[in-house]
Scaffold this motif. Sequence first.
Motif, PDB file in Angstrom:
ATOM      1  N   LYS A 187       0.835  -1.206   0.000  1.00 50.03           N
ATOM      2  CA  LYS A 187       0.000   0.000   0.000  1.00 50.03           C
ATOM      3  C   LYS A 187       0.869   1.255   0.000  1.00 50.03           C
ATOM      4  N   PHE A 188       1.961   1.212   0.746  1.00 45.91           N
ATOM      5  CA  PHE A 188       2.903   2.340   0.774  1.00 45.91           C
ATOM      6  C   PHE A 188       3.489   2.602  -0.620  1.00 45.91           C
ATOM      7  N   LEU A 189       3.944   1.548  -1.294  1.00 46.68           N
ATOM      8  CA  LEU A 189       4.494   1.719  -2.651  1.00 46.68           C
ATOM      9  C   LEU A 189       3.425   2.217  -3.623  1.00 46.68           C
ATOM     10  N   ALA A 190       2.195   1.736  -3.462  1.00 45.41           N
ATOM     11  CA  ALA A 190       1.093   2.210  -4.301  1.00 45.41           C
ATOM     12  C   ALA A 190       0.847   3.694  -4.065  1.00 45.41           C
ATOM     13  N   ASN A 191       0.899   4.129  -2.820  1.00 49.31           N
ATOM     14  CA  ASN A 191       0.695   5.556  -2.515  1.00 49.31           C
ATOM     15  C   ASN A 191       1.814   6.416  -3.090  1.00 49.31           C
ATOM     16  N   ILE A 192       3.025   5.888  -3.135  1.00 47.32           N
ATOM     17  CA  ILE A 192       4.119   6.619  -3.791  1.00 47.32           C
ATOM     18  C   ILE A 192       3.762   6.857  -5.258  1.00 47.32           C
ATOM     19  N   GLY A 193       3.278   5.822  -5.923  1.00 53.71           N
ATOM     20  CA  GLY A 193       2.871   5.963  -7.317  1.00 53.71           C
ATOM     21  C   GLY A 193       1.749   6.969  -7.495  1.00 53.71           C
ATOM     22  N   LEU A 194       0.735   6.890  -6.636  1.00 58.01           N
ATOM     23  CA  LEU A 194      -0.387   7.834  -6.719  1.00 58.01           C
ATOM     24  C   LEU A 194       0.087   9.279  -6.585  1.00 58.01           C
ATOM     25  N   LEU A 195       0.915   9.519  -5.587  1.00 56.83           N
ATOM     26  CA  LEU A 195       1.404  10.876  -5.340  1.00 56.83           C
ATOM     27  C   LEU A 195       2.412  11.329  -6.388  1.00 56.83           C
ATOM     28  N   ASN A 196       2.922  10.385  -7.173  1.00 61.94           N
ATOM     29  CA  ASN A 196       3.850  10.696  -8.257  1.00 61.94           C
ATOM     30  C   ASN A 196       3.105  10.757  -9.600  1.00 61.94           C
ATOM     31  N   ASN A 197       1.782  10.897  -9.513  1.00 63.61           N
ATOM     32  CA  ASN A 197       0.910  11.046 -10.690  1.00 63.61           C
ATOM     33  C   ASN A 197       0.988   9.877 -11.661  1.00 63.61           C
ATOM     34  N   GLN A 198       1.097   8.667 -11.124  1.00 62.51           N
ATOM     35  CA  GLN A 198       1.116   7.472 -11.949  1.00 62.51           C
ATOM     36  C   GLN A 198      -0.217   6.742 -11.825  1.00 62.51           C
ATOM     37  N   GLU A 199      -0.482   5.881 -12.785  1.00 61.39           N
ATOM     38  CA  GLU A 199      -1.589   4.943 -12.662  1.00 61.39           C
ATOM     39  C   GLU A 199      -1.109   3.842 -11.723  1.00 61.39           C
ATOM     40  N   VAL A 200      -2.009   3.365 -10.862  1.00 57.73           N
ATOM     41  CA  VAL A 200      -1.598   2.427  -9.819  1.00 57.73           C
ATOM     42  C   VAL A 200      -2.610   1.299  -9.676  1.00 57.73           C
ATOM     43  N   SER A 201      -2.084   0.115  -9.430  1.00 56.74           N
ATOM     44  CA  SER A 201      -2.903  -1.032  -9.046  1.00 56.74           C
ATOM     45  C   SER A 201      -2.273  -1.631  -7.798  1.00 56.74           C
ATOM     46  N   TRP A 202      -3.105  -1.948  -6.817  1.00 51.16           N
ATOM     47  CA  TRP A 202      -2.675  -2.616  -5.588  1.00 51.16           C
ATOM     48  C   TRP A 202      -3.624  -3.784  -5.379  1.00 51.16           C
ATOM     49  N   LEU A 203      -3.117  -5.004  -5.469  1.00 51.98           N
ATOM     50  CA  LEU A 203      -3.969  -6.184  -5.396  1.00 51.98           C
ATOM     51  C   LEU A 203      -3.420  -7.158  -4.350  1.00 51.98           C
ATOM     52  N   PRO A 204      -4.041  -7.178  -3.152  1.00 51.34           N
ATOM     53  CA  PRO A 204      -3.579  -8.101  -2.108  1.00 51.34           C
ATOM     54  C   PRO A 204      -4.155  -9.498  -2.292  1.00 51.34           C
ATOM     55  N   SER A 205      -3.440 -10.482  -1.766  1.00 53.89           N
ATOM     56  CA  SER A 205      -3.900 -11.866  -1.790  1.00 53.89           C
ATOM     57  C   SER A 205      -3.370 -12.549  -0.542  1.00 53.89           C
ATOM     58  N   TYR A 206      -4.265 -13.158   0.229  1.00 50.78           N
ATOM     59  CA  TYR A 206      -3.815 -13.846   1.433  1.00 50.78           C
ATOM     60  C   TYR A 206      -4.743 -14.999   1.754  1.00 50.78           C
ATOM     61  N   GLY A 207      -4.179 -15.967   2.457  1.00 48.36           N
ATOM     62  CA  GLY A 207      -4.945 -17.136   2.850  1.00 48.36           C
ATOM     63  C   GLY A 207      -5.925 -16.803   3.953  1.00 48.36           C
ATOM     64  N   PRO A 208      -6.848 -17.718   4.281  1.00 48.10           N
ATOM     65  CA  PRO A 208      -7.869 -17.436   5.285  1.00 48.10           C
ATOM     66  C   PRO A 208      -7.297 -17.245   6.690  1.00 48.10           C
ATOM     67  N   GLU A 209      -6.110 -17.777   6.937  1.00 54.91           N
ATOM     68  CA  GLU A 209      -5.535 -17.650   8.272  1.00 54.91           C
ATOM     69  C   GLU A 209      -4.800 -16.336   8.478  1.00 54.91           C
ATOM     70  N   MET A 210      -4.534 -15.581   7.452  1.00 53.96           N
ATOM     71  CA  MET A 210      -3.866 -14.283   7.419  1.00 53.96           C
ATOM     72  C   MET A 210      -2.590 -14.267   8.261  1.00 53.96           C
ATOM     73  N   ARG A 211      -2.650 -14.038   9.565  1.00 54.70           N
ATOM     74  CA  ARG A 211      -1.425 -13.999  10.371  1.00 54.70           C
ATOM     75  C   ARG A 211      -0.785 -15.379  10.386  1.00 54.70           C
ATOM     76  N   GLY A 212       0.422 -15.477   9.870  1.00 56.77           N
ATOM     77  CA  GLY A 212       1.130 -16.745   9.833  1.00 56.77           C
ATOM     78  C   GLY A 212       0.895 -17.533   8.554  1.00 56.77           C
ATOM     79  N   GLY A 213      -0.165 -17.205   7.827  1.00 60.51           N
ATOM     80  CA  GLY A 213      -0.421 -17.857   6.550  1.00 60.51           C
ATOM     81  C   GLY A 213       0.310 -17.121   5.448  1.00 60.51           C
ATOM     82  N   THR A 214       0.118 -17.550   4.229  1.00 59.71           N
ATOM     83  CA  THR A 214       0.798 -16.896   3.115  1.00 59.71           C
ATOM     84  C   THR A 214       0.077 -15.602   2.738  1.00 59.71           C
TER      85      THR A 214
END
Length: 177
Positions: free
Chosen positions: A20-47
């Motif tokens: 999200k931080f890197l995406a915000n750098i792009g936004l503030l640098n007037n770039q087109e941005v995509s941020w797409l998270p992916s995580y397992g159901p266990e989140m903490r400790g999972g992938t």
Amino acid sequence: MSREILIAGFGGQGVLFSGKFLANIGLLNNQEVSWLPSYGPEMRGGTANCGVILSPDTIGCPVVSRPDVLIALNLPSLDKFENAVKPSGHIFTDSSMISKKVKRTDVIVHNIPAAKMAEDNALSGLGSMIMAGGVISLLDGISDDLIESAMRKTVPKRKQALFDSNMKAVYIGQNAV
């Protein structure tokens, strides 16, 4: 120039936050941005992984399948995504968590002991932000003011006490590359 970045590790390592931080750098640098998270159901400790695209042009697909940059925060992530990186791309490994060497010879490898550096600097848990700082060093035209603005946009108001430590982690990462 477009950059496709894939950040991968265990849930709880700051994968989504650093993306999200890197995406915000792009936004503030007037770039087109995509941020797409992916995580397992266990989140903490999972992938967990997160794809970030920074581009001067419209982004047709938000999925990062052939990244220019891979940040691997653990061995399973390196094993899973190493071969997906484009030739001449960059692979950042947290060498304090991954003892295995990158097999490919057609990529640029940055072995940064991010988790250890975070611990040594009283920044426990901010290894992913050290790695994000390393990636920022590859991007053109990113000023300290832009980094600070992106961090202010990324750190929630209720957690502003973490702003300075995250900034310190980013600067450590920039100097590690």
